[in-house]
Design a protein around this motif. Structure first.
Motif, PDB file in Angstrom:
ATOM      1  N   GLY A 165       7.661   0.090  -0.620  1.00  0.00           N
ATOM      2  CA  GLY A 165       6.999  -0.727   0.383  1.00  0.00           C
ATOM      3  C   GLY A 165       6.029   0.059   1.230  1.00  0.00           C
ATOM      4  N   ASN A 166       5.518  -0.603   2.266  1.00  0.00           N
ATOM      5  CA  ASN A 166       4.489   0.014   3.104  1.00  0.00           C
ATOM      6  C   ASN A 166       4.778  -0.156   4.585  1.00  0.00           C
ATOM      7  OD1 ASN A 166       4.064  -2.702   3.420  1.00  0.00           O
ATOM      8  ND2 ASN A 166       1.870  -2.646   2.999  1.00  0.00           N
ATOM      9  N   SER A 194      -3.402  -2.460   1.953  1.00  0.00           N
ATOM     10  CA  SER A 194      -4.016  -1.600   0.932  1.00  0.00           C
ATOM     11  C   SER A 194      -3.015  -0.602   0.358  1.00  0.00           C
ATOM     12  CB  SER A 194      -5.206  -0.842   1.521  1.00  0.00           C
ATOM     13  OG  SER A 194      -6.208  -1.726   1.960  1.00  0.00           O
ATOM     14  N   VAL A 195      -1.949  -0.342   1.080  1.00  0.00           N
ATOM     15  CA  VAL A 195      -0.923   0.600   0.634  1.00  0.00           C
ATOM     16  C   VAL A 195       0.222  -0.184   0.012  1.00  0.00           C
ATOM     17  CG1 VAL A 195       0.677   2.422   1.331  1.00  0.00           C
ATOM     18  CG2 VAL A 195      -1.546   2.201   2.477  1.00  0.00           C
ATOM     19  N   THR A 196       0.567   0.150  -1.224  1.00  0.00           N
ATOM     20  CA  THR A 196       1.680  -0.545  -1.880  1.00  0.00           C
ATOM     21  C   THR A 196       2.948   0.293  -1.926  1.00  0.00           C
ATOM     22  OG1 THR A 196       0.932   0.237  -4.050  1.00  0.00           O
ATOM     23  CG2 THR A 196       0.111  -1.915  -3.296  1.00  0.00           C
ATOM     24  N   SER A 197       2.812   1.606  -1.859  1.00  0.00           N
ATOM     25  CA  SER A 197       3.989   2.478  -1.840  1.00  0.00           C
ATOM     26  C   SER A 197       3.631   3.793  -1.176  1.00  0.00           C
ATOM     27  CB  SER A 197       4.522   2.733  -3.251  1.00  0.00           C
ATOM     28  OG  SER A 197       3.582   3.456  -4.021  1.00  0.00           O
ATOM     29  N   VAL A 198       4.646   4.481  -0.689  1.00  0.00           N
ATOM     30  CA  VAL A 198       4.467   5.764  -0.005  1.00  0.00           C
ATOM     31  C   VAL A 198       5.289   6.821  -0.720  1.00  0.00           C
ATOM     32  CG1 VAL A 198       4.791   7.033   2.151  1.00  0.00           C
ATOM     33  CG2 VAL A 198       4.027   4.649   2.210  1.00  0.00           C
ATOM     34  N   ASP A 199       4.643   7.942  -1.053  1.00  0.00           N
ATOM     35  CA  ASP A 199       5.333   9.041  -1.725  1.00  0.00           C
ATOM     36  C   ASP A 199       5.805  10.103  -0.751  1.00  0.00           C
ATOM     37  OD1 ASP A 199       4.792   7.911  -4.266  1.00  0.00           O
ATOM     38  OD2 ASP A 199       2.782   8.777  -4.231  1.00  0.00           O
ATOM     39  N   GLY A 212       0.293   8.085  -0.812  1.00  0.00           N
ATOM     40  CA  GLY A 212       0.859   6.883  -1.409  1.00  0.00           C
ATOM     41  C   GLY A 212      -0.002   6.356  -2.528  1.00  0.00           C
ATOM     42  N   ALA A 213       0.143   5.066  -2.771  1.00  0.00           N
ATOM     43  CA  ALA A 213      -0.607   4.411  -3.840  1.00  0.00           C
ATOM     44  C   ALA A 213      -1.033   3.036  -3.380  1.00  0.00           C
ATOM     45  CB  ALA A 213       0.242   4.307  -5.107  1.00  0.00           C
ATOM     46  N   GLY A 214      -2.150   2.589  -3.945  1.00  0.00           N
ATOM     47  CA  GLY A 214      -2.659   1.249  -3.660  1.00  0.00           C
ATOM     48  C   GLY A 214      -2.597   0.380  -4.892  1.00  0.00           C
ATOM     49  N   ALA A 215      -3.491  -0.576  -4.980  1.00  0.00           N
ATOM     50  CA  ALA A 215      -3.540  -1.473  -6.130  1.00  0.00           C
ATOM     51  C   ALA A 215      -3.730  -0.674  -7.408  1.00  0.00           C
ATOM     52  CB  ALA A 215      -4.677  -2.471  -5.952  1.00  0.00           C
TER      53      ALA A 215
END
Length: 406
Positions: A165-166, A194-199, A212-215
Motif C-alpha cells: 500500500g501507500n 501515484s505510489v502503489t507500494s513502498v520498498d 517505491g513503485a508506481g503504475a
C-alpha cells in the motif's frame, strides 16, 4: 580509557553525533559491570582525526529492556539531547515475549536509579500487544515534533503497516506513563495515488525519503519535508516524486544536512564495482566511484552515520553483528568513507575508533584476570607473613640468648 562497539548512531543538534553502546564499567565493585552507554561527539569534526567522544550517561544494563538482536535497533536524538533506542524485538524485564520497545534517555528526567551516571535519567519503552509495527512492515524510523514548550519534543514513528500500500501508519511515544508506551495515533499519511507500494523508507529530522513503485511497477523515489511543530498533522507532507534508482546491493542509507547517501555494489561482467549514490534534496547526485568497499559484505548489520563540516563530509562505518559484542577477542574497527570533496570515494582510517576517556570497555574484565589477581594477592600476603615470621623467630632467639648471658 576504553574502546566501545557501537550499536547505533543518531544525528544530534549543532552538527554532532550521538552513539549508543552496550559495554562494561571496569571500575564496578559488584556484578559484571554491564552498562548501557550514551555518547556524544564533538561539534562539526572536520576530519576523522578530529572526531572525539564523551560519555553523556550510563546505567546498569539489568535495569533496561533487552533486545533479541542488539544490531537490529534504531536510534533517534531530538535537539534537547533526548535519545530513543527501539527494536521490533524488545523484551520487558522478566518477559520472554518480544514486541516493539526499548528505552529512552532524557537529560531532564529524574529517576530513582542509583546506577545512573551523568545528568538526566533513563526509562523503559513498551508497547501494547496490538501495536502494528512488525517484521513485515516497511520502515519504522522516528521523527519528532515540538511539544509546545522550549526544548520539549514528542517522538513519532512512521511505517507501512503490512508492507503493502501507500499509507504510512503513525505511532507516537506516550511519555506520561511508566514505562513509556509506543501507541497508535489512528493517523495515516497517504503518499498519493501515484505510489502503489513502498520498498524502503528513511527519515531524517527534517526530510522523508521513500523508494517505491508506481503504475506498472515502475520504480519511484520520493522526497517530502517533514513537519517540525506539533500537534501531529492528520494529512501527510507533499511528496515530490522523481526517477531515482540504485543498484540492488546497497548498505543502509544515511542522511546529513538533508542529503541522502548510500554506498552500493554494482554488478559487472567479471565482478563488482562500488559507488556512492545520493540525493541532494532536489535531484539525484551523480554516482561517485569508490576505490573499494568499506565492508566485506553489504550486510544488514552495518552501523553508520554521517558527519563533517561545511567543506567535507564523511560516513562512519562499523560493520559487525553487535549482537555478540563483548564476546569477541578484538574491538570492532571503524572506517570513514569520504562523501564529498576531491577525495570523495576513498576510505580512511578513524584513528581513535570510538574511544572514551572513562574506564569503559566493549569487553568485560576476564574472570581469569580477577582470579589471578586474587591468587597474586594471596601469594604476596603469604610471603610477607613468612618473612615476618622468620624475622620474628630469629629476634626471639636473640632475646633469649641475651637473657641467659646476663
Amino acid at each position: 580509557m576504553g574502546q566501545l562497539t557501537v550499536n547505533c548512531f543518531a544525528e544530534g543538534a549543532s552538527n554532532t553525533l550521538y552513539a549508543f553502546a552496550f559495554g562494561y564499567d571496569l571500575s564496578a565493585k559488584t556484578g559484571d559491570g554491564a552498562v548501557a552507554i550514551l555518547l556524544q561527539s564533538n561539534s562539526s569534526p572536520s576530519t576523522p582525526d578530529a572526531l572525539t567522544w564523551q560519555v553523556v550517561s550510563t546505567i546498569n544494563k539489568s535495569e533496561l529492556f533487552s533486545f533479541m538482536n542488539n544490531s537490529d535497533i534504531r536510534c533517534t536524538a531530538d535537539p534537547s539531547g533526548g535519545f530513543l533506542v527501539i527494536s521490533q524485538d524488545a523484551f520487558a524485564l522478566g518477559s520472554s515475549q518480544g514486541r516493539p520497545g526499548g528505552f529512552r534517555y532524557d537529560p531532564n528526567l529524574t529517576t530513582s536509579s542509583t546506577t545512573t551516571t551523568g545528568k538526566g535519567g533513563w526509562v523503559n519503552v513498551d508497547s501494547p500487544l496490538s501495536y502494528s509495527w512488525t517484521d513485515i512492515s516497511v520502515g519504522g524510523d522516528f521523527f519528532y515534533l515540538t511539544a509546545g514548550s522550549p526544548n520539549s519534543y514528542n517522538f513519532y514513528q512512521a511505517y507501512i503497516h503490512n508492507g503493502f500500500g501507500n499509507s504510512l501508519t503513525i505511532g507516537m511515544l506516550n511519555k506520561a506513563v511508566t514505562p513509556n508506551m509506543l501507541v497508535s495515533t489512528n493517523t495515516t499519511w497517504s503518499l498519493g495515488s501515484s505510489v502503489t507500494s513502498v520498498d524502503r523508507l528513511k527519515l531524517s529530522a527534517t526530510t522523508m525519503f521513500m523508494w517505491g513503485a508506481g503504475a506498472s511497477s515502475n520504480p519511484l523515489f520520493g522526497v517530502a519535508t517533514l513537519p517540525q511543530t506539533g500537534p501531529l498533522s492528520t494529512t501527510g507532507p507533499s511528496l515530490k516524486l522523481g526517477n531515482y534508482t540504485t543498484p540492488v546491493k546497497c548498505a543502509s542509507p544515511q542522511v546529513y544536512n538533508e542529503k541522502l547517501y548510500q554506498y552500493c555494489a554494482v554488478n559487472q561482467v567479471h565482478g563488482q564495482t562500488y559507488e556512492i549514490d545520493g540525493w541532494d534534496g532536489t535531484k539525484a547526485m551523480s554516482p561517485i566511484s569508490m576505490t573499494q568497499s568499506p565492508t566485506d559484505t553489504m550486510d544488514s548489520y552495518t552501523v553508520s552515520a554521517v558527519f563533517g563540516d561545511s567543506s567535507t563530509s564523511y560516513m562512519l562505518i562499523q560493520s559487525a553483528n553487535t549482537a555478540s559484542a563483548g564476546a569477541s577477542t578484538a574491538p570492532v574497527q571503524v572506517k570513514a568513507l569520504v562523501l564529498s570533496g576531491t577525495a570523495a570515494g576513498t576510505i580512511v582510517d578513524v584513528p581513535n575508533n570510538v574511544t572514551v576517556s572513562d574506564n569503559l570497555s566493549y569487553q568485560a574484565k576476564p574472570a581469569s584476570q580477577t582470579g589471578s589477581n586474587l591468587l597474586m594477592t594471596l601469594i604476596i600476603i603469604f610471603v610477607v607473613l613468612a618473612i615476618c615470621g622468620g624475622l620474628c623467630g630469629s629476634n626471639k632467639k636473640k632475646i633469649k640468648a641475651i637473657i641467659l648471658y646476663e
